[in-house]
Scaffold this active site. Structure first.
Site, PDB file in Angstrom:
ATOM      1  N   ASP A  29       0.597  -1.002   0.011  1.00  0.00           N
ATOM      2  CA  ASP A  29      -0.163  -0.095  -0.003  1.00  0.00           C
ATOM      3  C   ASP A  29       0.828   1.287   0.024  1.00  0.00           C
ATOM      4  O   ASP A  29       0.947   1.994   0.993  1.00  0.00           O
ATOM      5  CB  ASP A  29      -0.968   0.056   1.310  1.00  0.00           C
ATOM      6  CG  ASP A  29      -1.693  -1.413   1.396  1.00  0.00           C
ATOM      7  OD1 ASP A  29      -2.150  -1.874   0.408  1.00  0.00           O
ATOM      8  OD2 ASP A  29      -1.825  -1.548   2.921  1.00  0.00           O
ATOM      9  N   GLU A 211     -11.289  -1.300  -3.631  1.00  0.00           N
ATOM     10  CA  GLU A 211     -10.693  -0.593  -2.628  1.00  0.00           C
ATOM     11  C   GLU A 211      -9.802   0.526  -2.846  1.00  0.00           C
ATOM     12  O   GLU A 211      -9.528   0.599  -4.206  1.00  0.00           O
ATOM     13  CB  GLU A 211     -10.361  -1.573  -1.393  1.00  0.00           C
ATOM     14  CG  GLU A 211      -9.269  -2.412  -1.819  1.00  0.00           C
ATOM     15  CD  GLU A 211      -8.800  -3.486  -0.907  1.00  0.00           C
ATOM     16  OE1 GLU A 211      -9.181  -3.474  -0.034  1.00  0.00           O
ATOM     17  OE2 GLU A 211      -7.791  -4.210  -1.129  1.00  0.00           O
TER      18      GLU A 211
END
Length: 329
Positions: A29, A211
């Protein structure tokens, strides 16, 4: 038959990803920003030691990466109380607003929407400066099991009217947008209803695999990047990214073919390597940097089959085609 020297020289040039080295795994991420002559990547805290809460890496050339001091040594007390069982911070977002850096980050436990987004601020990212210090600004937004969204994966947006927004979301009913108070970087109204900007309608009871929103302003359009399908399964991850565009930051975001991201549409931007290469799997959770010379880059993670499926930092250049749509290479 002898191979012509000129033919041998027609090998494709090495990409930026081919040259990455140093401390690039495990990286999950990632987001990226530049301060002065240094690029900074922040990412989900993994493993032990000082990188366990939020990891921080730096480079002068986008190629050679090394560890840097992390912004947190432990979860703030408020986060540990709000999210019992949380052991790290994930999916950070970095921006420079009003003379200070804002580092939004997520606190959650896997598979739960009892989650919170926190905020740290600092006047600089350079630990050698006397004014370097991260200040805990506390909670920004929280979601609970009764809510239809998940308060993780934040992305700060400054629109062309000077309004500030926070995009967020993972699974549940998809990706959301919340208006922020400029002075604090927190919601303008504590009880405001988030605006939906993307979702993937699925049968009742099934997960909604979307997401990691990230919004880019380019060419008179807002571009929403999202990750579809499943991360966090190592080499078996099916993650990939899609993109859509809208004239308004609030949507609606459409793919090149007109498909609506509110209906699971969009245009594919990043997929896993082709089967004949088959090394980096599940590319997703994109962050964006517009460099000082105007070049656009995307950072993301992918799982390296040649390194036991380790999540690894990847960087691609984002070019804009003649039709106005981006190409990642």
């Amino acid at each position: 038959m002898t191979r012509d020297v000129g033919e041998a020289r027609r090998e494709p040039p090495a990409t930026l990803n081919d040259r990455l080295e140093g401390d690039i795994a495990p990286t999950h991420d990632p987001v990226i920003i530049r301060e002065g002559d240094t690029y900074h990547v922040f990412s989900t805290g993994l493993g032990d030691g000082p990188d366990r809460i939020i990891a921080h890496r730096v480079s002068r050339d986008l190629i050679h990466w090394r560890k840097a001091p992390p912004p947190l040594a432990a979860l703030p007390d408020w986060a540990a109380r709000a999210i019992p069982g949380a052991s790290n911070a994930c999916a950070p977002d970095i921006s420079h607003v009003g003379g200070r850096y804002r580092l939004y980050y997520s606190v959650s436990t896997f598979g739960s929407n009892r989650s919170a987004i926190g905020l740290l601020t600092s006047p600089t990212l350079d630990p050698s400066r006397a004014d370097y210090a991260w200040r805990d600004e506390g909670m920004v937004v929280m979601s609970r099991p009764a809510d239809d969204f998940n308060a993780i994966d934040p992305n700060f947006i400054l629109d062309r009217r000077g309004r500030q927004w926070l995009a967020l979301g993972s699974f549940w009913s998809g990706l959301k947008l919340i208006a922020l108070e400029p002075a604090t970087g927190k919601p303008r109204q504590a009880a405001q209803v988030p605006i939906s900007i993307a979702r993937r309608p699925v049968p009742i009871g099934a997960p909604d695999p979307v997401e990691a929103p990230f919004v880019i302003d380019h060419g008179g359009w807002y571009w929403l990047i999202a990750s579809y399908d499943y991360c966090c399964k190592g080499n078996a991850s099916t993650y990939y990214t899609v993109i859509g565009r809208s004239r308004e930051v609030t949507g609606s975001y459409l793919g090149r073919d007109g498909s609506a991201m509110m209906q699971g549409g969009g245009t594919v931007l990043l997929r896993a390597d082709l089967p004949e290469k088959d090394r980096f799997r599940g590319p997703g959770h994109v962050g964006h940097l517009r460099d000082a010379d105007g070049t656009d880059y995307l950072v993301h993670h992918a799982y390296d089959r040649e390194n036991k499926g380790a999540p690894t930092l990847r960087i691609v250049r984002l070019r804009w085609g003649s039709d106005g749509w981006p190409i990642a290479d």
